[in-house]
Design a protein around this motif. Structure first.
Motif, mmCIF file in Angstrom:
data_model
loop_
_atom_site.group_PDB
_atom_site.id
_atom_site.type_symbol
_atom_site.label_atom_id
_atom_site.label_comp_id
_atom_site.label_asym_id
_atom_site.label_seq_id
_atom_site.Cartn_x
_atom_site.Cartn_y
_atom_site.Cartn_z
ATOM 1 N N ASP A 1 0.798 -1.394 0.016
ATOM 2 C CA ASP A 1 -0.152 -0.141 -0.017
ATOM 3 C C ASP A 1 0.824 1.218 -0.027
ATOM 4 N N CYS A 2 2.060 1.166 -0.457
ATOM 5 C CA CYS A 2 2.812 2.139 -0.657
ATOM 6 C C CYS A 2 2.708 3.307 -1.623
ATOM 7 N N ASP A 3 3.321 4.450 -1.402
ATOM 8 C CA ASP A 3 3.335 5.443 -2.327
ATOM 9 C C ASP A 3 3.944 5.324 -3.662
ATOM 10 N N VAL A 4 5.168 4.748 -3.467
ATOM 11 C CA VAL A 4 6.083 4.795 -4.417
ATOM 12 C C VAL A 4 7.181 3.502 -4.479
ATOM 13 N N GLY A 5 7.237 2.905 -5.552
ATOM 14 C CA GLY A 5 7.917 1.626 -5.432
ATOM 15 C C GLY A 5 9.203 1.806 -6.311
ATOM 16 N N ILE A 6 10.239 1.226 -5.924
ATOM 17 C CA ILE A 6 11.709 1.384 -6.417
ATOM 18 C C ILE A 6 12.134 -0.031 -6.710
ATOM 19 N N GLY A 7 12.644 -0.141 -7.818
ATOM 20 C CA GLY A 7 13.619 -1.257 -8.190
ATOM 21 C C GLY A 7 15.135 -0.951 -8.706
ATOM 22 N N LEU A 8 16.025 -1.648 -8.106
ATOM 23 C CA LEU A 8 17.229 -1.425 -8.535
ATOM 24 C C LEU A 8 17.816 -2.699 -9.054
ATOM 25 N N GLU A 9 18.467 -2.480 -10.432
ATOM 26 C CA GLU A 9 19.048 -3.675 -11.179
ATOM 27 C C GLU A 9 20.628 -3.594 -11.478
ATOM 28 N N GLY A 10 21.488 -4.481 -11.156
ATOM 29 C CA GLY A 10 22.830 -4.757 -11.742
ATOM 30 C C GLY A 10 22.850 -5.516 -12.967
ATOM 31 N N GLY A 11 23.628 -5.233 -13.619
ATOM 32 C CA GLY A 11 23.727 -5.997 -15.048
ATOM 33 C C GLY A 11 25.155 -5.782 -15.624
ATOM 34 N N VAL A 12 25.479 -6.137 -16.943
ATOM 35 C CA VAL A 12 26.408 -5.906 -17.594
ATOM 36 C C VAL A 12 26.064 -5.433 -19.047
ATOM 37 N N SER A 13 27.069 -4.812 -19.724
ATOM 38 C CA SER A 13 26.713 -4.389 -21.062
ATOM 39 C C SER A 13 27.961 -4.490 -21.817
ATOM 40 N N GLU A 14 27.942 -5.125 -22.976
ATOM 41 C CA GLU A 14 29.182 -4.958 -24.145
ATOM 42 C C GLU A 14 29.023 -3.959 -24.761
ATOM 43 N N SER A 15 30.340 -3.549 -24.955
ATOM 44 C CA SER A 15 30.632 -2.351 -26.069
ATOM 45 C C SER A 15 31.781 -2.766 -26.911
ATOM 46 N N LEU A 16 32.233 -1.743 -27.513
ATOM 47 C CA LEU A 16 33.558 -2.183 -28.295
ATOM 48 C C LEU A 16 34.613 -2.047 -27.464
ATOM 49 N N TYR A 17 34.602 -1.426 -26.413
ATOM 50 C CA TYR A 17 35.766 -1.336 -25.581
ATOM 51 C C TYR A 17 35.835 -2.297 -24.370
ATOM 52 N N GLY A 18 34.925 -3.419 -24.498
ATOM 53 C CA GLY A 18 34.760 -4.429 -23.453
ATOM 54 C C GLY A 18 33.347 -4.621 -22.777
ATOM 55 N N MET A 19 33.491 -5.289 -21.838
ATOM 56 C CA MET A 19 32.185 -5.678 -20.940
ATOM 57 C C MET A 19 32.154 -4.681 -19.881
ATOM 58 N N PHE A 20 31.049 -3.940 -19.595
ATOM 59 C CA PHE A 20 31.161 -2.947 -18.524
ATOM 60 C C PHE A 20 30.011 -3.506 -17.337
ATOM 61 N N CYS B 1 26.910 -2.364 -15.171
ATOM 62 C CA CYS B 1 26.068 -1.294 -15.614
ATOM 63 C C CYS B 1 25.086 -1.508 -14.230
ATOM 64 N N ASN B 2 24.313 -0.425 -14.007
ATOM 65 C CA ASN B 2 23.357 -0.416 -13.055
ATOM 66 C C ASN B 2 22.102 0.754 -13.167
ATOM 67 N N TRP B 3 21.139 0.204 -13.241
ATOM 68 C CA TRP B 3 19.765 0.945 -13.345
ATOM 69 C C TRP B 3 18.902 0.823 -12.398
ATOM 70 N N GLY B 4 18.059 2.057 -12.219
ATOM 71 C CA GLY B 4 16.771 1.998 -11.259
ATOM 72 C C GLY B 4 15.360 2.461 -11.912
ATOM 73 N N ALA B 5 14.562 2.148 -11.246
ATOM 74 C CA ALA B 5 13.298 2.550 -11.774
ATOM 75 C C ALA B 5 12.372 3.056 -10.415
ATOM 76 N N LEU B 6 11.531 4.233 -10.631
ATOM 77 C CA LEU B 6 10.682 4.532 -9.533
ATOM 78 C C LEU B 6 9.317 4.797 -10.023
ATOM 79 N N VAL B 7 8.440 4.134 -9.530
ATOM 80 C CA VAL B 7 7.197 4.207 -10.100
ATOM 81 C C VAL B 7 6.247 4.745 -8.837
ATOM 82 N N ASP B 8 5.281 5.494 -9.153
ATOM 83 C CA ASP B 8 4.069 5.919 -8.243
ATOM 84 C C ASP B 8 2.756 5.551 -8.688
ATOM 85 N N ARG B 9 1.881 5.849 -7.733
ATOM 86 C CA ARG B 9 0.583 5.400 -7.747
ATOM 87 C C ARG B 9 -0.357 6.224 -8.829
#
Length: 171
Positions: free
Chosen positions: A64-83, A85-93
């Motif tokens: 029953d919260c006002d805001v939801g937050i999700g955080l996710e870590g991952g990796v991403s390939e590029s021409l300069y190697g694999m990095f 990465c970390n992303w987040g999302a905030l959703v509200d009502r």
């Protein structure tokens, strides 16, 4: 204000709590392990973003919260190697969906090779460092920056980006 956190990972939870407690006097947190509905090891920015957004939406649905937050870590390939990465999302009502990403560092080739072979970064880092629970502590970023930037610090920045955007949109 009530904040639903889509994880019980201490590094992520502490980052969220620090940012919101700096901004709001009255704030409560509810932490739940939620599904990302992406692979255990996200291998692209898109998959990592999707995981963060899914966690935020899923945790908001079951609380029953006002805001939801999700955080996710991952990796991403590029021409300069694999990095890392970390992303987040905030959703509200009100239907706002905010996305933000953070710092990146290149992974050593021996780690990248193992990830491409199907291993997951968390257990791989435990094996690499001969320690346990790296993902719940300093993370790969903490290991490879010699502790100057930890996983919590990395996610702290992401949460600041999320909250700042949300505050701007909802003022």
């Amino acid at each position: 204000m009530k904040i639903a956190i889509g994880t019980t990972n201490p590094a992520k939870v502490q980052a969220i709590q620090k940012v919101f407690e700096e901004q709001y006097k009255e704030v409560q947190f509810q932490c739940l392990k939620t599904e990302s509905h992406v692979s255990e090891q996200p291998m692209t920015d898109q998959e990592t973003i999707e995981g963060a957004l899914n966690r935020a939406k899923n945790v908001l649905k079951v609380t029953d919260c006002d805001v939801g937050i999700g955080l996710e870590g991952g990796v991403s390939e590029s021409l300069y190697g694999m990095f890392v990465c970390n992303w987040g999302a905030l959703v509200d009502r009100q239907g706002n969906e905010i996305i933000g990403g953070g710092a990146r560092i290149a992974l050593p080739n021996e780690i990248s090779r193992e990830l491409k072979a199907g291993k997951e970064l968390g257990p791989l880092m435990d094996e690499y460092t001969q320690r346990t629970g790296i993902r719940k502590k300093e993370g790969a970023v903490g290991i490879f920056t010699n502790g100057l930037v930890t996983r919590e610090t990395m996610f702290l920045h992401v949460v600041q980006l999320l909250l700042g955007q949300w505050q701007y949109r909802t003022k």
